[in-house]
Enzyme design. Sequence first.
Site, PDB file in Angstrom:
ATOM      1  N   HIS A 174      -1.434   6.247   2.354  1.00 39.71           N
ATOM      2  CA  HIS A 174      -1.476   5.257   3.367  1.00 39.71           C
ATOM      3  C   HIS A 174      -1.168   6.159   4.652  1.00 39.71           C
ATOM      4  O   HIS A 174      -0.304   6.962   4.742  1.00 39.71           O
ATOM      5  CB  HIS A 174      -0.340   4.370   3.144  1.00 39.71           C
ATOM      6  CG  HIS A 174      -0.602   3.352   4.230  1.00 39.71           C
ATOM      7  ND1 HIS A 174      -1.403   2.062   3.958  1.00 39.71           N
ATOM      8  CD2 HIS A 174       0.049   2.963   5.258  1.00 39.71           C
ATOM      9  CE1 HIS A 174      -1.342   1.164   4.942  1.00 39.71           C
ATOM     10  NE2 HIS A 174      -0.264   1.851   5.980  1.00 39.71           N
ATOM     11  N   CYS A 180       0.769  -1.185   0.074  1.00 36.44           N
ATOM     12  CA  CYS A 180      -0.010  -0.154   0.048  1.00 36.44           C
ATOM     13  C   CYS A 180       0.747   1.327   0.131  1.00 36.44           C
ATOM     14  O   CYS A 180       0.633   2.329  -0.811  1.00 36.44           O
ATOM     15  CB  CYS A 180      -0.808   0.074   1.219  1.00 36.44           C
ATOM     16  SG  CYS A 180      -2.130  -1.256   1.014  1.00 36.44           S
TER      17      CYS A 180
END
Length: 508
Positions: A125, A72
């Site tokens: 993120h 991510c």
Amino acid sequence: MNMLIFLKVLFCVDIVYSITLTNNSINKSNVLIIFVDDMRHLTEKEVYLPNIQKLARESIQFRNAFAQQSLCAPSRNSILTGRRPDALHLYDFYSYWRDVGNFSTMPQIFKEFGYDTYSVGKVFHPGKSSNFTDDYPYSWTYIPYHPPSEKYKNSAVCKDKKTKRLQKNLICPITVKTQPGSTLPDIETLKYSIDILNQRNRSKPFLLAVGFHKPHIPLKYPHQYLKRVPLSNVTPPNKPYMPIEMPLVAWHPWSDVRHRDDIKALNISFPFGTMPTKWSLKIRQSYYAASLYVDDLIGQLMGHVDNDTIVVLTSDHGWSLGENGLWAKYSNFDVALKVPLIFRIPGFHPKSITTPVELLDIFPTLVDIVGLTIPTHKCRGFNDKSTLCFDGTSLVSLMRNNASTVNKSFAISQYPRPGVYPTINSDKPRLKHIKIMGYSIRTKRYRYTEWISFNNTQFTRNWDEIYGIELYNHILDDEESDNLHLEAKYTHVRQKLSRLLRQHIDPK
Ligand SMILES: *[C@@H]1O[C@H](CO)[C@@H](O)[C@H](O)[C@H]1NC(C)=O
Ligand SMILES: *[C@@H]1O[C@H](CO)[C@@H](O)[C@H](O)[C@H]1NC(C)=O
Ligand SMILES: *[C@@H]1O[C@H](CO)[C@@H](O)[C@H](O)[C@H]1NC(C)=O
Ligand SMILES: *[C@@H]1O[C@H](CO)[C@@H](O)[C@H](O)[C@H]1NC(C)=O
Ligand SMILES: *[C@@H]1O[C@H](CO)[C@@H](O)[C@H](O)[C@H]1NC(C)=O
Ligand SMILES: *[C@@H]1O[C@H](CO)[C@@H](O)[C@H](O)[C@H]1NC(C)=O
Ligand SMILES: *[C@@H]1O[C@H](CO)[C@@H](O)[C@H](O)[C@H]1NC(C)=O
Ligand SMILES: *[C@@H]1O[C@H](CO)[C@@H](O)[C@H](O)[C@H]1NC(C)=O
Ligand SMILES: *[C@@H]1O[C@H](CO)[C@@H](O)[C@H](O)[C@H]1NC(C)=O
Ligand SMILES: *[C@@H]1O[C@H](CO)[C@@H](O)[C@H](O)[C@H]1NC(C)=O
């Protein structure tokens, strides 16, 4: 447009890096970017996602779009800055690129060109990799929104059929009413996004980035979606075992999956044990159901989007669903890297493009579409500290059906490892443990990967120290089950791809 900000951008970029940003042709269309979390490129054969398919039919759809790293934080930061993980020095979750170089982000550029920019849900993120602020205020006009119910994302709310207890399962169909707060994060994200879309009093165009959390694990979704994918319709992967001749360094033990309560109870041996077939089917079913749930929310969101708004839909990376015996992300396999990539642009004819492209290309493409004219300018290697340069390319000429102006016909991705043999931290090694980097190049026909020595303080590579080589022929073997790198008849292909890869990562 604030003239001062505009001149500042023009000045920085023009003087130092000879890029010209002009706004003479800016249409200032509104922009909606939808990030789906961990959603691989799903074929209609696997599961039909009606709303994403409808959007795709109205759009330019890239059928071979690849993330730069199947994790991510590195992937999202790469998308949002337009630079490879190597330029950001981020392969884990624990550093902020502005400490490496003060690189401008896509929303930041739009903001500086007069847009109101919004982050709703998971866009950056969260945490250190966006300095605990989602890069606010640089990237966003407003404080990024996170759904309050996100704090329950790992709560023990999954009723286990066997134990009758509430557990932290991988497979977790639930009833929304009984959840803490009687909601789910993506439902809150949807509501908040619709409120923004429905504001009719704005004086500026907007860029709205909406990040849904599913189908990221746990596979927690309203149970009614399960009915739409009966287990009897779910098929197993064709090749649920380790590829022939696969170097061990390519393997990862999918620890996050095996540590969920329901999977832990299966006692799958570490690191090479495989998922029982029945469970493979059940996980696939729930991944599809969670995808249907997000698809439904996307349909509801699209109901509030004007048809002159530019819409982009993608995911941060893919997910292995038992192919090659693997689960989750954390690899250079196609299923872990390939994602949906859809651009709905007013005035552009819908089409489907199979040329391999990179998520790095989104930033230059969007800037191109709204008319912030940036002549093709590549970053000068990974040490280029300019505030704005691109490792990717604008895809507009491809979209306008002019293949002759697009030179790149491959996508490059990478994944780090702490060593050759799979260990507990092979999935997500921290920077200080990274010793090997796998660089992978994907053409329409082949995926070629070299796992080489990597210096985690100098951020340099030694291409002579090789820990593994992979070559998969996608015409014959779409599941990458047979590594052909030793086969004599592929020598030429292997050499050519190796040259291309090395030239691109470490130009001489
Ligand atoms: C940029 O566009 C805005 C209107 O959107 C205009 O006011 C401004 O003068 C333009 N700047 C330049 C340098 O063309
Ligand atoms: C701006 O919009 C107009 C009308 O929709 C269109 O004709 C023109 O090509 C657009 N300009 C750019 C740079 O996209
Ligand atoms: C980094 O860039 C931002 C946005 O342009 C600017 O406000 C900030 O002062 C810069 N920081 C440094 C250390 O140059
Ligand atoms: C990151 O956050 C810390 C703590 O809020 C702050 O001191 C620092 O200046 C931020 N870094 C940048 C580059 O803005
Ligand atoms: C528009 O209206 C909303 C409430 O409906 C308000 O929160 C927002 O600040 C307003 N925006 C502007 C630019 O006035
Ligand atoms: C897993 O191991 C535990 C403890 O050794 C045992 O009780 C359980 O029956 C095993 N489960 C399976 C599915 O083999
Ligand atoms: C956009 O919507 C308007 C009003 O619903 C319609 O008249 C127009 O034809 C649509 N334009 C496109 C490009 O679909
Ligand atoms: C394709 O691009 C080239 C170079 O920009 C241009 O000369 C040519 O006219 C374009 N062809 C089409 C069909 O747009
Ligand atoms: C494509 O490559 C040719 C030759 O290397 C170069 O002259 C041209 O500018 C490139 N085109 C683009 C769009 O990068
Ligand atoms: C990385 O490079 C530095 C400087 O050349 C060297 O001192 C260090 O030992 C290298 N690290 C590894 C793990 O090779």
